[in-house]
Structures are given as C-alpha cells and as structure tokens.
Write a protein that holds these residues in place. Structure first.
Motif, mmCIF file in Angstrom:
data_model
loop_
_atom_site.group_PDB
_atom_site.id
_atom_site.type_symbol
_atom_site.label_atom_id
_atom_site.label_comp_id
_atom_site.label_asym_id
_atom_site.label_seq_id
_atom_site.Cartn_x
_atom_site.Cartn_y
_atom_site.Cartn_z
ATOM 1 N N LEU A 14 -4.108 -27.287 29.539
ATOM 2 C CA LEU A 14 -3.165 -27.098 28.636
ATOM 3 C C LEU A 14 -2.710 -25.262 28.132
ATOM 4 O O LEU A 14 -1.404 -25.194 28.067
ATOM 5 C CB LEU A 14 -3.851 -27.344 27.551
ATOM 6 N N PHE A 15 -4.232 -25.115 28.013
ATOM 7 C CA PHE A 15 -3.576 -23.705 28.422
ATOM 8 C C PHE A 15 -2.274 -23.150 29.531
ATOM 9 O O PHE A 15 -1.758 -21.925 29.433
ATOM 10 C CB PHE A 15 -4.999 -22.496 28.336
ATOM 11 N N GLU A 16 -2.444 -23.652 30.966
ATOM 12 C CA GLU A 16 -1.713 -23.150 31.821
ATOM 13 C C GLU A 16 -0.459 -23.506 31.130
ATOM 14 O O GLU A 16 0.637 -22.847 31.348
ATOM 15 C CB GLU A 16 -1.942 -23.539 32.968
ATOM 16 N N ALA A 17 -0.581 -24.187 31.297
ATOM 17 C CA ALA A 17 0.729 -25.148 30.355
ATOM 18 C C ALA A 17 2.172 -23.849 29.591
ATOM 19 O O ALA A 17 2.931 -23.598 29.242
ATOM 20 C CB ALA A 17 0.868 -26.581 30.158
ATOM 21 N N LEU A 18 0.933 -23.646 28.143
ATOM 22 C CA LEU A 18 1.300 -23.062 27.568
ATOM 23 C C LEU A 18 2.363 -22.057 27.635
ATOM 24 O O LEU A 18 3.071 -21.135 27.034
ATOM 25 C CB LEU A 18 0.337 -23.113 26.438
ATOM 26 N N ALA A 19 1.524 -20.714 29.022
ATOM 27 C CA ALA A 19 1.457 -20.003 29.949
ATOM 28 C C ALA A 19 2.382 -19.644 30.318
ATOM 29 O O ALA A 19 3.449 -18.766 30.439
ATOM 30 C CB ALA A 19 0.267 -18.855 30.323
ATOM 31 N N ALA A 20 2.597 -20.845 31.207
ATOM 32 C CA ALA A 20 4.414 -21.036 31.615
ATOM 33 C C ALA A 20 5.520 -21.282 30.550
ATOM 34 O O ALA A 20 6.625 -20.937 30.843
ATOM 35 C CB ALA A 20 4.528 -22.186 32.554
ATOM 36 N N ILE A 21 5.258 -22.241 29.660
ATOM 37 C CA ILE A 21 6.573 -22.424 28.662
ATOM 38 C C ILE A 21 6.663 -20.704 27.787
ATOM 39 O O ILE A 21 7.749 -20.578 27.486
ATOM 40 C CB ILE A 21 6.145 -22.800 28.224
ATOM 41 N N LEU A 22 4.801 -20.206 27.193
ATOM 42 C CA LEU A 22 6.084 -18.604 26.656
ATOM 43 C C LEU A 22 6.708 -17.833 28.026
ATOM 44 O O LEU A 22 7.392 -16.375 27.625
ATOM 45 C CB LEU A 22 4.300 -18.196 26.669
ATOM 46 N N ILE A 53 2.845 -31.017 33.078
ATOM 47 C CA ILE A 53 2.811 -30.434 31.651
ATOM 48 C C ILE A 53 3.819 -29.371 31.005
ATOM 49 O O ILE A 53 3.822 -30.539 29.888
ATOM 50 C CB ILE A 53 1.290 -30.483 31.912
ATOM 51 N N ALA A 54 3.409 -28.087 31.191
ATOM 52 C CA ALA A 54 4.787 -27.651 30.399
ATOM 53 C C ALA A 54 6.139 -28.131 30.319
ATOM 54 O O ALA A 54 6.606 -28.255 29.126
ATOM 55 C CB ALA A 54 5.228 -25.913 31.822
ATOM 56 N N MET A 97 -14.796 -21.708 29.517
ATOM 57 C CA MET A 97 -14.071 -22.431 29.302
ATOM 58 C C MET A 97 -12.619 -21.445 28.704
ATOM 59 O O MET A 97 -11.199 -21.929 28.801
ATOM 60 C CB MET A 97 -13.418 -23.757 28.718
ATOM 61 N N LEU A 98 -13.031 -20.641 27.706
ATOM 62 C CA LEU A 98 -12.585 -19.479 27.377
ATOM 63 C C LEU A 98 -11.823 -18.321 28.118
ATOM 64 O O LEU A 98 -11.567 -17.160 27.047
ATOM 65 C CB LEU A 98 -13.166 -19.309 25.862
ATOM 66 N N LYS A 99 -12.795 -17.896 28.812
ATOM 67 C CA LYS A 99 -12.727 -16.749 30.224
ATOM 68 C C LYS A 99 -11.450 -16.848 30.965
ATOM 69 O O LYS A 99 -11.470 -15.772 31.743
ATOM 70 C CB LYS A 99 -13.948 -17.134 30.818
ATOM 71 N N SER A 100 -10.530 -18.254 31.246
ATOM 72 C CA SER A 100 -9.457 -18.120 32.282
ATOM 73 C C SER A 100 -7.960 -16.760 31.534
ATOM 74 O O SER A 100 -7.852 -16.024 30.553
ATOM 75 C CB SER A 100 -8.777 -19.043 32.335
ATOM 76 N N ALA A 101 -7.692 -16.332 32.829
ATOM 77 C CA ALA A 101 -6.106 -15.648 32.232
ATOM 78 C C ALA A 101 -5.305 -15.817 31.335
ATOM 79 O O ALA A 101 -4.789 -15.468 30.400
ATOM 80 C CB ALA A 101 -5.622 -15.224 33.618
ATOM 81 N N ALA A 102 -5.164 -17.465 31.776
ATOM 82 C CA ALA A 102 -4.444 -18.096 31.133
ATOM 83 C C ALA A 102 -4.472 -18.126 29.656
ATOM 84 O O ALA A 102 -3.827 -17.954 29.026
ATOM 85 C CB ALA A 102 -4.124 -19.275 31.699
#
Length: 416
Positions: free
Chosen positions: A240-248, A361-362, A270-275
């Motif tokens: 989800l984080f990666e998809a949101l980052a892509a949409i942004l 996902i995005a 699970m909250l340490k990713s760059a995304a």
C-alpha cells in the motif's frame, strides 16, 4: 437432534474465533450443549451475544492452566520443537475436557445425536477424536483455517510431521469436514483418498446485518479509506505504501481530499521504508486496535475498505474480517494474491490487485478512488456489492446451510 459442540472459545470471549463460531451457533438454533475452555478476556455488546448461553441447553466450561507461562513458555517454545505446536498450547486441556464430558453425559439427562468440533485451536478436534471413539457419534469437524498445510506452520519441521499425523486421524474419522473456502478444501484434501473428499463441505463465516449501527457520513469530510486488522509476519502494509508513493509521484491530485486509516497493530519494523517516510502528513493515520463493536461502526462509516494479505501464489484464506466488511455495505478494495479473498471481492464488484505488483495496485487503487468519489457524489444509495453475493454471507443464510450439513448426519450410525 441434540448437538454437543466443542469450541475452546465462545461468546462472550473477545476473540475472533469466538465471535465467528458463536454467531454460527447462535443462529443455528439447534438443541445444543457446548464444551469450552475458561478464558478471562471478555467483551460486551451485540457482536459477542451477551445472551448466547440462553441458546444453549448448558455450557460445560473446563478450566485449564498451561504448565508454564511467561518467560518459561517462550524458552520452551524456542527450544522444544513440539511444544505448543502439535497441535497447539491447549493439548493439555484435551484429557481434562474428555473427563468432564464423560462425567456430564453419565448424568443421563443429555444424550447428543451429533458431535461438532471447531478449530482453532485444533486441540478441539483432538477432543472430538476421543469422543468419536468413545461414543461413536456422527461427527462434524469445522476448520476455520488449514491445519497441517497452514503457511504459518511451515518452518517447524518436526511439528509439521506430527500435525500431519494428527490431521489425518481427524479427517479419517470425521463424518463431515467443513472448510471456509473451496481453495482450502482443494489444498487440504489433495493429500487424502478421493473418497474422503466426499465428506468435505464449504461454509464461509457470516455477518450480522444489524450490528453495524447507522452513523451517517459527513458529505464534506475527506474520502475515508480504512483497513481494520493487525499486520504481522509477511502481511505488511508495504504494498500500500509503495502504491501511494507512486500515485503521489505520477497523479498527486488523485489523493487530494483522501485520508487513509490503518486501524490495528502495525509492527515498527514495517514503518521504516522509504515509501512510508515519503507520505505527506495527514494522508495516512495509524489508529490503535478498537473493540469489535467499534470496528463494525468504523467499517460502516468508511468510503472504502481495504483488505491486505501477504504475497503468495495462492491464498486459501477467507478472513472473517472480509466477511464483516460485506455487512457494512461499503466498497472493498483488495491487495491480495489470487485465491479465496480475491474471488469474493471480484464477485462483489470490487477491485483487486496482487501485492507483488505495486504498479497494478497503484492503477487499481486510483480507479477505486474515482469510483468512490462518484458514489459519494450520487448520494446515499443501496448497500454496495452484488446483493445476491452479500445475501449468501448473512448470518441466517450461513446458519441455514450449516443446519443442512448437520442434518445430513441425523439418524446416522457411528460408522455409516
């Protein structure tokens, strides 16, 4: 047709298994006695049926305390390959419960016609195996999850060997075997004789239509997307984080006026990713776990509900939380692998995307956002989702199918 049900947890215990199985038995309306453990975590409210015991002829609670707890339990779990894993930490409860049942039935005022057992915990089925051999009762074994084939058990080699032995004994001796998805039937029964497969039935969990309340949404509030449940193991919000980052990066206007809430436990790792760190303030909020009644209200008040599962080639799991989502009548979007959840969401008319494919996902999430904007603009309408599919998962509909399965054994002999 009198029924003896074995379920270590039942209402008012505050566990998902207690609520789901309690709902099934509550609506089954069969003359029934129940054998349970004694669990201290309790809850109040419609969802856990405070009047549950009024539907029982009697409840037989059997106390059990594990021989070790705390630090010693953790040490034993790390050092002993079978400890609390073959099948679970309630194995010691089985002989105590058998003795209690024998003593209670010896009183002569209750003679069951059918035996029901519900796992998790799988120790419930081991008690069923003992009672089947002792009394020869027709036996229905209900599996909310796979046993020996569970991906959560794969890394325990010696325990897996023992669990396969135990599962085989249960499957061989039960007269009917209930699973919550066809995918689980295919997975579990593939290793057994074809004749045994004829005993298998599919029965999903059900939802309680009147348990969600009626809190209207504010039409001027941000679009609210919610995920309810805990993350653990390989089930992570990272896709989800990666998809949101892509949409942004590519279409930031699609997320204007959107708020996302993850309600439940999220491990710090699970909250340490760059995304995740790239997400702007106010887009995503972490909300602590709420009780079950509150979770149903939160589902009803959302514009879109998320299902997120661990990546896999095929997922047999049909989580009770997804069935609860159906009752809310709110659009659903699944970040799930092919399998039971993906099929159900698609049948309802929702979008799905593979957790291994961030671009997919995005794209699918963007379309879901457009759909819920249109839905809100159109005003309050009927409950979302294919009505025939939703109706099949209502508590009364599931209970009717359950009574039919139990009825298949009415009047049967021990080995017919």
């Amino acid at each position: 047709m009198k029924v003896l049900a074995v379920s270590y947890v039942l209402p008012p215990n505050l566990y998902s298994q207690a609520i789901q199985i309690g709902r099934l038995l509550y609506h089954a309306r069969l003359p029934m006695a129940a054998v349970t453990g004694q669990v201290e975590a309790l809850a109040n409210g419609l969802d856990v049926y405070p009047d549950f015991d009024s539907r029982l002829l009697f409840r037989l609670p059997v106390a059990y305390r594990a021989p070790v707890s705390g630090l010693m339990h953790r040490i034993a779990a790390n050092l002993l390959p079978l400890y609390a894993r073959a099948p679970d930490e309630f194995l010691g409860w089985v002989p105590l419960a058998e003795r209690a049942v024998v003593e209670r039935l010896a009183q002569g005022d209750f003679a069951p016609d059918v035996l029901l057992t519900f796992g998790e915990p799988m120790s419930d089925h081991l008690l069923g195996l003992r009672l089947k051999r002792r009394y020869g009762l027709p036996w229905v074994a209900h599996f909310s999850d796979p046993w020996a084939d569970s991906p959560f058990r794969r890394r325990f080699f010696l325990a897996n060997i023992r669990n396969r032995q135990l599962e085989r004994e249960v499957i061989a001796n039960a007269d009917r075997i209930i699973f919550t998805s066809q995918e689980t039937v295919d997975l579990v029964m593939a290793k057994y004789p074809a004749a045994w497969r004829q005993k298998a039935r599919v029965l999903p969990h059900g939802f309680e239509p009147d348990a969600y309340g009626d809190s209207p949404r504010d039409p001027d509030a941000p679009l609210l997307i919610r995920y309810l449940g805990n993350f653990y193991g390989h089930r992570s919000p990272q896709p989800l984080f990666e998809a949101l980052a892509a949409i942004l990066r590519e279409r930031p206007d699609e997320l204007h006026g959107v708020r996302i809430e993850l309600v439940g436990g999220v491990p710090p790792r699970m909250l340490k990713s760059a995304a995740f760190r790239s997400l702007p303030d106010g887009l995503l909020k972490l909300v602590p776990t709420v009780d079950y009644s509150a979770s149903l209200a939160l589902m009803k008040q959302a514009d879109l509900l998320l299902v997120i599962d661990a990546p896999d080639d095929l997922s047999v799991f049909l989580p009770g939380k997804l069935v609860d989502y159906l009752g809310a009548g709110v659009p659903i979007f699944g970040i799930v692998p092919p399998g039971a959840s993906a099929q159900l969401i698609s049948k309802l008319g929702g979008g799905v995307a593979n957790p291994r494919r961030p671009a997919e996902i995005a794209e699918s999430l963007t379309q879901a956002l457009r759909n819920i904007r249109e839905r809100r603009a159109a005003g309050t309408g009927p409950a979302w989702g294919n009505p025939e599919v939703r109706a099949a998962y209502s508590a009364d509909a599931v209970a009717e199918r359950f009574r039919s399965i139990v009825g298949e054994l009415a009047g049967s002999g021990a080995d017919e």
